[in-house]
Design a protein around this motif. Sequence first.
Motif, mmCIF file in Angstrom:
data_model
loop_
_atom_site.group_PDB
_atom_site.id
_atom_site.type_symbol
_atom_site.label_atom_id
_atom_site.label_comp_id
_atom_site.label_asym_id
_atom_site.label_seq_id
_atom_site.Cartn_x
_atom_site.Cartn_y
_atom_site.Cartn_z
ATOM 1 N N TYR A 277 -5.617 -3.951 12.894
ATOM 2 C CA TYR A 277 -4.555 -3.167 12.280
ATOM 3 C C TYR A 277 -3.485 -2.882 13.331
ATOM 4 C CZ TYR A 277 -7.873 -1.926 8.518
ATOM 5 O OH TYR A 277 -8.778 -1.955 7.478
ATOM 6 N N GLY B 289 1.826 4.413 8.820
ATOM 7 C CA GLY B 289 0.389 4.312 8.611
ATOM 8 C C GLY B 289 -0.167 3.071 9.278
ATOM 9 N N PHE C 207 -2.543 -3.352 7.946
ATOM 10 C CA PHE C 207 -3.560 -4.391 8.064
ATOM 11 C C PHE C 207 -2.939 -5.679 8.589
ATOM 12 C CE2 PHE C 207 -6.885 -7.241 7.121
ATOM 13 C CZ PHE C 207 -6.368 -8.293 6.374
ATOM 14 N N ASP D 44 -9.008 -13.695 6.584
ATOM 15 C CA ASP D 44 -7.912 -13.274 5.703
ATOM 16 C C ASP D 44 -6.733 -12.920 6.583
ATOM 17 O OD1 ASP D 44 -7.568 -10.582 3.217
ATOM 18 O OD2 ASP D 44 -6.113 -11.962 4.077
ATOM 19 N N TYR E 23 -15.935 -0.865 4.026
ATOM 20 C CA TYR E 23 -14.932 0.178 4.105
ATOM 21 C C TYR E 23 -15.332 1.292 5.053
ATOM 22 C CZ TYR E 23 -13.723 -2.613 0.136
ATOM 23 O OH TYR E 23 -13.446 -3.673 -0.666
ATOM 24 N N ARG F 54 -12.022 1.215 -5.989
ATOM 25 C CA ARG F 54 -13.315 0.837 -5.430
ATOM 26 C C ARG F 54 -13.712 1.766 -4.300
ATOM 27 N NH1 ARG F 54 -12.280 -4.780 -3.473
ATOM 28 N NH2 ARG F 54 -10.103 -4.178 -3.601
ATOM 29 N N PHE G 24 -11.365 6.679 0.979
ATOM 30 C CA PHE G 24 -11.957 6.915 2.295
ATOM 31 C C PHE G 24 -11.095 7.881 3.084
ATOM 32 C CE2 PHE G 24 -15.031 3.577 1.821
ATOM 33 C CZ PHE G 24 -14.457 2.827 0.811
ATOM 34 N N LEU H 216 -6.342 10.845 7.671
ATOM 35 C CA LEU H 216 -5.872 9.657 6.960
ATOM 36 C C LEU H 216 -6.759 9.396 5.752
ATOM 37 C CD1 LEU H 216 -5.561 7.328 10.090
ATOM 38 C CD2 LEU H 216 -3.655 8.398 8.897
ATOM 39 N N PRO I 149 -9.226 0.631 -0.874
ATOM 40 C CA PRO I 149 -9.198 -0.822 -0.826
ATOM 41 C C PRO I 149 -8.102 -1.344 -1.730
ATOM 42 C CG PRO I 149 -11.401 0.014 -1.326
ATOM 43 C CD PRO I 149 -10.455 1.147 -1.478
ATOM 44 N N ASN J 161 -6.756 -8.725 -1.453
ATOM 45 C CA ASN J 161 -7.784 -9.123 -0.497
ATOM 46 C C ASN J 161 -7.818 -8.294 0.769
ATOM 47 O OD1 ASN J 161 -8.794 -11.245 -2.031
ATOM 48 N ND2 ASN J 161 -7.153 -12.587 -1.345
ATOM 49 N N THR J 162 -6.793 -7.451 1.003
ATOM 50 C CA THR J 162 -6.787 -6.680 2.238
ATOM 51 C C THR J 162 -7.814 -5.575 2.161
ATOM 52 O OG1 THR J 162 -5.030 -5.291 1.377
ATOM 53 C CG2 THR J 162 -4.384 -7.161 2.744
ATOM 54 N N PRO J 163 -8.531 -5.349 3.234
ATOM 55 C CA PRO J 163 -9.630 -4.388 3.204
ATOM 56 C C PRO J 163 -9.228 -2.966 2.859
ATOM 57 C CG PRO J 163 -9.872 -5.839 5.065
ATOM 58 C CD PRO J 163 -8.541 -6.126 4.479
ATOM 59 N N LEU J 164 -8.266 -2.384 3.523
ATOM 60 C CA LEU J 164 -7.890 -0.991 3.278
ATOM 61 C C LEU J 164 -6.387 -0.820 3.360
ATOM 62 C CD1 LEU J 164 -10.556 1.088 5.272
ATOM 63 C CD2 LEU J 164 -10.239 1.032 2.810
ATOM 64 N N PHE K 5 -3.870 2.269 4.041
ATOM 65 C CA PHE K 5 -3.879 3.635 4.550
ATOM 66 C C PHE K 5 -2.619 4.388 4.174
ATOM 67 C CE2 PHE K 5 -7.452 4.212 7.468
ATOM 68 C CZ PHE K 5 -7.912 2.922 7.617
ATOM 69 N N GLY K 6 -2.769 5.703 3.954
ATOM 70 C CA GLY K 6 -1.615 6.574 3.887
ATOM 71 C C GLY K 6 -1.100 6.852 5.291
ATOM 72 N N LYS K 7 0.042 7.537 5.376
ATOM 73 C CA LYS K 7 0.642 7.819 6.677
ATOM 74 C C LYS K 7 -0.014 9.001 7.377
ATOM 75 C CE LYS K 7 5.096 5.728 5.651
ATOM 76 N NZ LYS K 7 6.568 5.900 5.611
#
Lengths: 114, 110
Positions: free
Chosen positions: A35, A42, A45, A56, A101, B31, B34, B87, B91, B95-98, B100-102
């Motif tokens: 990341y 934020g 990714f 990916d 996750y 899904r 976090f 934070l 998901p 396809n990107t794992p996560l 995030f917010g700022k």
Amino acid sequence: GAGVSQSPSNKVTEKGKDVELRCDPISGHTALYWYRQSLGQGLEFLIYFQGNSAPDKSGLPSDRFSAERTGGSVSTLTIQRTQQEDSAVYLCASSFIGEAYEQYFGPGTRLTVT
Amino acid sequence: EDQVTQSPEALRLQEGESSSLNCSYTVSGLRGLFWYRQDPGKGPEFLFTLYSAGEEKEKERLKATLTKKESFLHITAPKPEDSATYLCAVPNSGNTPLVFGKGTRLSVIA
């Protein structure tokens, strides 16, 4: 036990130079993530390796960015011909497959491009 | 595109003054949501995972709750050591794992 480690912790480079950032994930973790975190932004990714599957790469911002993972463990993020907008903290995380996750992050590499 | 919005951006509390942080999200088919804590100069530290509306999880002075549109991180009687950026992430439907917010930067003053 040992957590995710990253090196170097800080890197200052001149615009146009190439840099390599290293990540050592937690032993046994088969998923690895990169990341980028810019000031006031934020986490963004970049790339994701899961086991032996093709990575990916959908988050890589340009073809100057690439990453590899050798032996299913250590990963290197390479930025070619660095630009000032590449300045950021680059964070690596790892997880078990199936718990993708619950990621465990390293301390990051602060990259400054002058 | 999936979005994660956190509010407020910054929050300053007196020690013992309880409050809540908000994380609203728009994803097609949640899904999980976090929460992470990030201290200055360090990587994020995993706190909680919430999977369904109505679910709650607690850890020390923190309690996370989830509805269909948002999550709250409640901080009860905070201490200065709770000062950090919090934070939340979901998901991506792709396809990107996560995503995030700022984050919310919390400062607890003794």
